[in-house]
Enzyme design. Structure first.
Site, PDB file in Angstrom:
ATOM      1  N   ASN A  86      43.669   0.043 -12.299  1.00  0.00           N
ATOM      2  CA  ASN A  86      42.296   0.749 -12.575  1.00  0.00           C
ATOM      3  C   ASN A  86      42.665   2.730 -13.426  1.00  0.00           C
ATOM      4  O   ASN A  86      44.540   2.373 -13.465  1.00  0.00           O
ATOM      5  CB  ASN A  86      42.018   1.470 -11.393  1.00  0.00           C
ATOM      6  CG  ASN A  86      43.597   0.865 -10.144  1.00  0.00           C
ATOM      7  OD1 ASN A  86      44.089   1.918 -10.253  1.00  0.00           O
ATOM      8  ND2 ASN A  86      43.727   0.279  -9.120  1.00  0.00           N
ATOM      9  N   ASP A 132      41.450  -4.628  -5.660  1.00  0.00           N
ATOM     10  CA  ASP A 132      40.658  -5.698  -4.600  1.00  0.00           C
ATOM     11  C   ASP A 132      40.226  -6.733  -4.848  1.00  0.00           C
ATOM     12  O   ASP A 132      40.099  -7.836  -4.095  1.00  0.00           O
ATOM     13  CB  ASP A 132      39.263  -4.710  -4.217  1.00  0.00           C
ATOM     14  CG  ASP A 132      39.900  -3.838  -3.361  1.00  0.00           C
ATOM     15  OD1 ASP A 132      40.476  -3.669  -2.210  1.00  0.00           O
ATOM     16  OD2 ASP A 132      38.969  -2.603  -3.584  1.00  0.00           O
ATOM     17  N   LYS A 186      46.302 -16.576 -24.386  1.00  0.00           N
ATOM     18  CA  LYS A 186      46.106 -16.001 -25.052  1.00  0.00           C
ATOM     19  C   LYS A 186      44.546 -16.464 -25.350  1.00  0.00           C
ATOM     20  O   LYS A 186      44.256 -17.445 -26.036  1.00  0.00           O
ATOM     21  CB  LYS A 186      46.105 -15.055 -25.978  1.00  0.00           C
ATOM     22  CG  LYS A 186      45.381 -13.216 -26.545  1.00  0.00           C
ATOM     23  CD  LYS A 186      45.709 -13.155 -27.825  1.00  0.00           C
ATOM     24  CE  LYS A 186      44.191 -12.021 -28.261  1.00  0.00           C
ATOM     25  NZ  LYS A 186      44.801 -12.230 -29.598  1.00  0.00           N
ATOM     26  N   PHE A 229      44.966   5.787   2.241  1.00  0.00           N
ATOM     27  CA  PHE A 229      44.027   7.135   1.125  1.00  0.00           C
ATOM     28  C   PHE A 229      42.855   6.200   1.734  1.00  0.00           C
ATOM     29  O   PHE A 229      42.701   4.713   1.751  1.00  0.00           O
ATOM     30  CB  PHE A 229      44.765   6.386   0.089  1.00  0.00           C
ATOM     31  CG  PHE A 229      45.651   7.493  -0.187  1.00  0.00           C
ATOM     32  CD1 PHE A 229      47.118   8.065   0.114  1.00  0.00           C
ATOM     33  CD2 PHE A 229      45.764   9.464  -0.731  1.00  0.00           C
ATOM     34  CE1 PHE A 229      47.714   8.684   0.154  1.00  0.00           C
ATOM     35  CE2 PHE A 229      46.388  10.152  -0.997  1.00  0.00           C
ATOM     36  CZ  PHE A 229      47.840  10.354  -0.596  1.00  0.00           C
ATOM     37  N   LYS A 233      37.780   3.645   7.231  1.00  0.00           N
ATOM     38  CA  LYS A 233      38.228   3.190   6.940  1.00  0.00           C
ATOM     39  C   LYS A 233      39.689   3.386   8.175  1.00  0.00           C
ATOM     40  O   LYS A 233      40.791   2.671   8.385  1.00  0.00           O
ATOM     41  CB  LYS A 233      39.314   3.530   5.939  1.00  0.00           C
ATOM     42  CG  LYS A 233      38.520   3.201   4.499  1.00  0.00           C
ATOM     43  CD  LYS A 233      38.685   2.932   2.938  1.00  0.00           C
ATOM     44  CE  LYS A 233      37.688   2.423   2.113  1.00  0.00           C
ATOM     45  NZ  LYS A 233      38.214   3.358   1.019  1.00  0.00           N
ATOM     46  N   LYS A 267      41.401   0.103   9.845  1.00  0.00           N
ATOM     47  CA  LYS A 267      42.999  -0.185   9.138  1.00  0.00           C
ATOM     48  C   LYS A 267      43.786   0.044  10.234  1.00  0.00           C
ATOM     49  O   LYS A 267      45.076   0.014   9.941  1.00  0.00           O
ATOM     50  CB  LYS A 267      43.030  -0.148   7.805  1.00  0.00           C
ATOM     51  CG  LYS A 267      42.063  -0.150   6.815  1.00  0.00           C
ATOM     52  CD  LYS A 267      42.810  -0.621   5.100  1.00  0.00           C
ATOM     53  CE  LYS A 267      41.585  -0.878   4.503  1.00  0.00           C
ATOM     54  NZ  LYS A 267      41.903  -0.518   2.809  1.00  0.00           N
TER      55      LYS A 267
HETATM   56  N1  CTP Z   1      45.082  -0.294   0.613  1.00  0.00           N
HETATM   57  C1  CTP Z   1      46.211  -1.525   0.502  1.00  0.00           C
HETATM   58  N2  CTP Z   1      45.764  -2.802  -0.249  1.00  0.00           N
HETATM   59  C2  CTP Z   1      44.782  -3.209  -0.947  1.00  0.00           C
HETATM   60  C3  CTP Z   1      43.437  -2.120  -1.081  1.00  0.00           C
HETATM   61  C4  CTP Z   1      43.433  -1.394  -0.442  1.00  0.00           C
HETATM   62  O1  CTP Z   1      47.045  -1.506   0.743  1.00  0.00           O
HETATM   63  N3  CTP Z   1      43.854  -4.837  -1.098  1.00  0.00           N
HETATM   64  C5  CTP Z   1      45.322   0.558   0.602  1.00  0.00           C
HETATM   65  C6  CTP Z   1      45.151   1.878  -0.308  1.00  0.00           C
HETATM   66  O2  CTP Z   1      46.732   2.232  -0.373  1.00  0.00           O
HETATM   67  C7  CTP Z   1      44.687   2.492   0.202  1.00  0.00           C
HETATM   68  C8  CTP Z   1      43.834   1.929   1.525  1.00  0.00           C
HETATM   69  O3  CTP Z   1      43.545   0.740   1.656  1.00  0.00           O
HETATM   70  O4  CTP Z   1      45.136   2.967   0.934  1.00  0.00           O
HETATM   71  C9  CTP Z   1      41.839   2.696   1.132  1.00  0.00           C
HETATM   72  O5  CTP Z   1      41.729   2.118  -0.184  1.00  0.00           O
HETATM   73  P1  CTP Z   1      40.385   2.212  -0.594  1.00  0.00           P
HETATM   74  O6  CTP Z   1      40.843   1.368  -2.643  1.00  0.00           O
HETATM   75  O7  CTP Z   1      39.804   2.898  -1.371  1.00  0.00           O
HETATM   76  O8  CTP Z   1      39.151   0.721  -0.253  1.00  0.00           O
HETATM   77  P2  CTP Z   1      39.246  -0.334   0.237  1.00  0.00           P
HETATM   78  O9  CTP Z   1      40.483  -0.442   1.712  1.00  0.00           O
HETATM   79  O10 CTP Z   1      39.937  -1.258  -0.745  1.00  0.00           O
HETATM   80  O11 CTP Z   1      38.005  -0.377   0.650  1.00  0.00           O
HETATM   81  P3  CTP Z   1      36.619  -0.185  -1.173  1.00  0.00           P
HETATM   82  O12 CTP Z   1      37.056  -0.911  -1.271  1.00  0.00           O
HETATM   83  O13 CTP Z   1      35.358  -0.750   0.136  1.00  0.00           O
HETATM   84  O14 CTP Z   1      36.178   1.274  -0.620  1.00  0.00           O
END
Ligand code: CTP
Length: 394
Positions: free
Chosen positions: A209, A278, A288, A322, A336, A340
């Site tokens: 990303n 995620d 490859k 975040f 969240k 969390k």
């Molecule tokens: N985070 C994490 N581990 C993951 C994904 C996210 O620890 N596998 C943490 C990020 O570092 C951030 C928070 O969770 O502090 C929220 O991440 P975000 O990408 O905004 O949301 P998600 O929890 O992934 O939810 P969604 O994709 O449904 O928005």
């Protein structure tokens, strides 16, 4: 902008690296500090006072008595009005003089008369740095609360290789900010995650990303400056490694998870600023992938949610997450926070993803909401930490 309007007596002594004090001065002025340059006589053998005074926008002072007679500012005024005395480069000679109470020229007099913090950036031959008397002098000064930055290892101008190089100008700037800051996070062990993760498809391709890591790095540096012990776990980023913190590089979400879990138990404050993937490809090809069909479908599987795991296992840790949202920012961020088990959530839109600015909304467990304007990430970091300090103090 910690350095803004701060009066800095900048001591320059006679080392080859004296030319770097010019760049340092330029950066201090850029940060709107007020620089009063003080050169030793031998420093003038290496750079000209004209260069330094032009960049500093103030005259260079060298002679003790010339100053005392002049109408500008006396050495005592200089020592007393400075917010910081910064000596870069600092030779073994000035270190030896200060450690032994010798004040026989303007710079050593200013240092002995000041009540401001003093930061020394040593620069010398590696054998001199290893000299037990120099080492004793440094230890003595540290015991008395003098700040040091460096020296670094590397090629030395004298042809040797070893420890003795003047620290980088950016490390000296960080150390100056450290010396000037309140240590309101002293005693805290802070874990910060930053940057993106990369999920491999094959040896040369990955899914990732747009995170640059800037927000997390700014948080790690700010926490260190405010006195915390900091571990920064970072996905791939082109940013320079911040000095004086434990740096743990990782690549994938799995590595991020393992590293975070390893440092979690001993942490008192965790800030998950990393953009952890995620999903990852269910299968990573060992060689490859060759193009074959007209379309390609990759099967993906969920990665572990690091923050959720931490929230479940939480003991005394203060957890900051975040929430990157493109819609219903506050509502989704609050969700969240609850799911969390966080103490604070920082909601942001993707606008700040690869930018030096960020616009965030800070939401705590009591539903207090602070909407910040777009600010440089360094400032956002301090505003987040201000909230943490306030909440931790109850
Ligand atoms: N985070 C994490 N581990 C993951 C994904 C996210 O620890 N596998 C943490 C990020 O570092 C951030 C928070 O969770 O502090 C929220 O991440 P975000 O990408 O905004 O949301 P998600 O929890 O992934 O939810 P969604 O994709 O449904 O928005």
């Amino acid at each position: 902008m910690i350095l803004k309007d701060k009066k800095i007596a900048l001591g320059v002594t006679g080392a080859i690296s004296a030319y770097k004090s010019l760049e340092l001065t330029r950066l201090l002025i850029k940060q709107e500090a007020v620089v009063w340059p003080v050169m030793t006589r031998s420093a003038k053998e290496f750079i000209t006072p004209l260069s330094l005074s032009t960049l500093a926008r103030n005259p260079v002072s060298t002679e003790l008595f010339e100053l005392a007679e002049g109408s500008r500012i006396s050495h005592i005024d200089l020592a007393q009005s400075a917010d910081l005395v910064l000596v870069a480069p600092a030779t073994a000679n000035i270190i030896g003089k200060v450690a032994n109470g010798i004040a026989d020229d303007l710079l050593s007099t200013v240092i002995s008369a000041t009540t401001a913090p003093v930061l020394l950036a040593p620069s010398m031959n590696c054998r001199m740095w290893e000299n037990p008397i120099v080492a004793e002098n440094v230890e003595r000064l540290k015991r008395h609360g003098y700040f040091f930055v460096g020296p670094d290892e590397g090629d030395l101008a004298c042809g040797y290789e070893g420890r003795g190089r003047l620290s980088s100008v950016s490390d000296i700037m960080d150390a100056a900010e450290y010396a000037l800051s309140d240590k309101d996070l002293k005693g805290e062990k802070v874990l910060v995650s930053a940057g993106p993760t990369r999920e491999a498809i094959d040896p040369v391709r990955y899914i990732s990303n747009a995170s640059s890591g800037r927000m997390g790095y700014a948080l790690a540096k700010a926490a260190r400056r405010r006195g915390a012990e900091v571990v920064l776990i970072s996905g791939p980023s082109s940013l320079p490694r911040p000095s004086d913190i434990t740096f743990v590089p990782v690549v994938s979400a799995e590595e991020m998870y393992d590293a975070c879990i390893r440092y979690y138990p001993q942490s008192t404050l965790v800030i998950m600023a990393a953009a952890v993937a995620d999903y990852r490809p269910k299968k990573t090809y060992p060689t490859k992938m060759k193009k074959e069909a007209t379309s390609l479908t990759l099967e993906m599987e969920r990665t572990a949610d690091v923050l959720k795991y931490m929230g479940n296992k939480k003991k005394d840790q203060f957890l900051v997450g975040f929430a990157l949202e493109t819609e219903n920012l506050e509502e989704n961020a609050k969700k969240k926070l609850g799911e969390k088990n966080l103490d604070l959530v920082i909601a942001n839109s993707p606008v700040g993803l690869d930018s030096t600015l960020n616009q965030v909304t800070i939401i705590n467990k009591d539903n207090d909401i602070e909407v910040l304007p777009p600010l440089p990430k360094d400032e956002v970091a301090d505003r987040i930490l201000d909230n943490v300090v306030k909440l931790k103090r109850g």
